[in-house]
Design a protein around this motif. Structure first.
Motif, mmCIF file in Angstrom:
data_model
loop_
_atom_site.group_PDB
_atom_site.id
_atom_site.type_symbol
_atom_site.label_atom_id
_atom_site.label_comp_id
_atom_site.label_asym_id
_atom_site.label_seq_id
_atom_site.Cartn_x
_atom_site.Cartn_y
_atom_site.Cartn_z
ATOM 1 N N LEU A 25 0.834 -1.228 0.036
ATOM 2 C CA LEU A 25 -0.129 -0.065 -0.299
ATOM 3 C C LEU A 25 1.238 1.534 -0.199
ATOM 4 O O LEU A 25 0.451 2.382 -0.507
ATOM 5 N N ARG A 26 1.730 1.221 0.368
ATOM 6 C CA ARG A 26 3.062 2.332 1.034
ATOM 7 C C ARG A 26 3.120 2.683 -0.288
ATOM 8 O O ARG A 26 2.971 3.808 -0.734
ATOM 9 N N LYS A 27 4.105 1.860 -0.968
ATOM 10 C CA LYS A 27 4.218 1.924 -2.783
ATOM 11 C C LYS A 27 3.357 2.309 -3.713
ATOM 12 O O LYS A 27 3.258 3.444 -4.848
ATOM 13 N N ALA A 28 1.559 1.549 -3.894
ATOM 14 C CA ALA A 28 0.703 2.370 -4.302
ATOM 15 C C ALA A 28 0.127 3.248 -4.494
ATOM 16 O O ALA A 28 0.197 4.574 -5.402
ATOM 17 N N LEU A 29 0.495 4.238 -3.136
ATOM 18 C CA LEU A 29 -0.064 5.274 -2.775
ATOM 19 C C LEU A 29 1.915 6.408 -2.913
ATOM 20 O O LEU A 29 0.477 7.305 -3.530
ATOM 21 N N ALA A 30 2.856 6.315 -2.712
ATOM 22 C CA ALA A 30 3.706 6.839 -2.991
ATOM 23 C C ALA A 30 3.200 6.629 -5.247
ATOM 24 O O ALA A 30 4.098 8.411 -5.902
ATOM 25 N N ASP A 31 2.994 5.715 -5.751
ATOM 26 C CA ASP A 31 3.150 5.404 -7.277
ATOM 27 C C ASP A 31 2.132 6.938 -7.686
ATOM 28 O O ASP A 31 1.989 7.040 -8.526
ATOM 29 N N TRP A 32 0.904 7.206 -6.344
ATOM 30 C CA TRP A 32 -0.667 7.202 -7.380
ATOM 31 C C TRP A 32 -0.128 9.344 -6.330
ATOM 32 O O TRP A 32 -0.798 10.115 -6.518
ATOM 33 N N GLY A 33 0.638 9.507 -6.293
ATOM 34 C CA GLY A 33 0.760 10.885 -5.626
ATOM 35 C C GLY A 33 0.089 11.485 -4.367
ATOM 36 O O GLY A 33 -0.313 11.909 -4.221
ATOM 37 N N GLU A 38 -0.504 8.633 3.884
ATOM 38 C CA GLU A 38 0.141 6.864 4.096
ATOM 39 C C GLU A 38 -0.306 6.896 5.271
ATOM 40 O O GLU A 38 -0.590 5.421 6.295
ATOM 41 N N GLY A 39 -0.471 7.543 6.310
ATOM 42 C CA GLY A 39 -0.826 7.321 7.509
ATOM 43 C C GLY A 39 -1.625 7.025 8.037
ATOM 44 O O GLY A 39 -2.058 5.481 8.553
ATOM 45 N N ASP A 40 -3.568 7.431 7.405
ATOM 46 C CA ASP A 40 -4.490 7.001 8.236
ATOM 47 C C ASP A 40 -4.916 5.482 7.030
ATOM 48 O O ASP A 40 -5.122 4.662 7.050
ATOM 49 N N ALA A 41 -4.183 5.747 5.830
ATOM 50 C CA ALA A 41 -4.332 4.250 4.867
ATOM 51 C C ALA A 41 -3.464 3.342 5.608
ATOM 52 O O ALA A 41 -4.176 2.481 5.214
ATOM 53 N N LEU A 42 -2.678 3.149 5.888
ATOM 54 C CA LEU A 42 -1.678 1.700 6.831
ATOM 55 C C LEU A 42 -2.694 1.472 8.563
ATOM 56 O O LEU A 42 -2.808 -0.201 8.349
#
Length: 133
Positions: A25-33, A38-42
């Protein structure tokens, strides 16, 4: 939907998959800008995957599936498992170790729900969006 707008992975139902799912998920969020989510999604992913590992009763060989979907203003985090039992939101007990997962998900997500999926079991999902000023 273009392939890069969704990340789907399957995990063995064991505790170490929580960290692996978080890393994806961290990688996907970074790829999608969307690193600002990140904090809440993780947190959401951790709680939903942990619940599936701990509470999804079924054959040990049944996997957990995570789907991270880029939506217009954020991300939807989905966790699929083969257990038909529905999640229950518990009022957190100040002295217990557990029972806070869905309470936390509800607190940080814009919306969340659970329901049927293609195949046996259920999916639990939450959406988070970038807040605009």
């Amino acid at each position: 939907m273009r392939e890069q707008e969704q990340v789907v992975r399957r995990w063995r139902r064991e505790a170490r998959c929580v960290a692996l799912a978080r890393a994806e998920l961290r990688k996907a969020l970074a790829d999608w800008g969307l690193s600002e989510l990140e904090g809440d999604a993780l947190l959401v992913a951790s709680e939903l995957v942990t619940n599936a590992v701990r509470h999804a009763v079924g054959p040990r060989d049944r996997e957990i599936e995570t789907r991270y979907v880029r939506i217009a203003d954020g991300v939807r985090v989905e966790v699929h498992d083969a257990c038909p039992g529905l999640p229950e939101v518990a009022v957190p007990d100040g002295e217990g170790d557990g029972g806070r997962g869905l309470f936390l998900v509800a607190a940080v997500a814009d919306r969340w729900a659970f329901g049927e999926r293609g195949g046996p079991g259920k999916r639990v999902w939450a959406e988070l969006s970038v807040k605009t000023a």
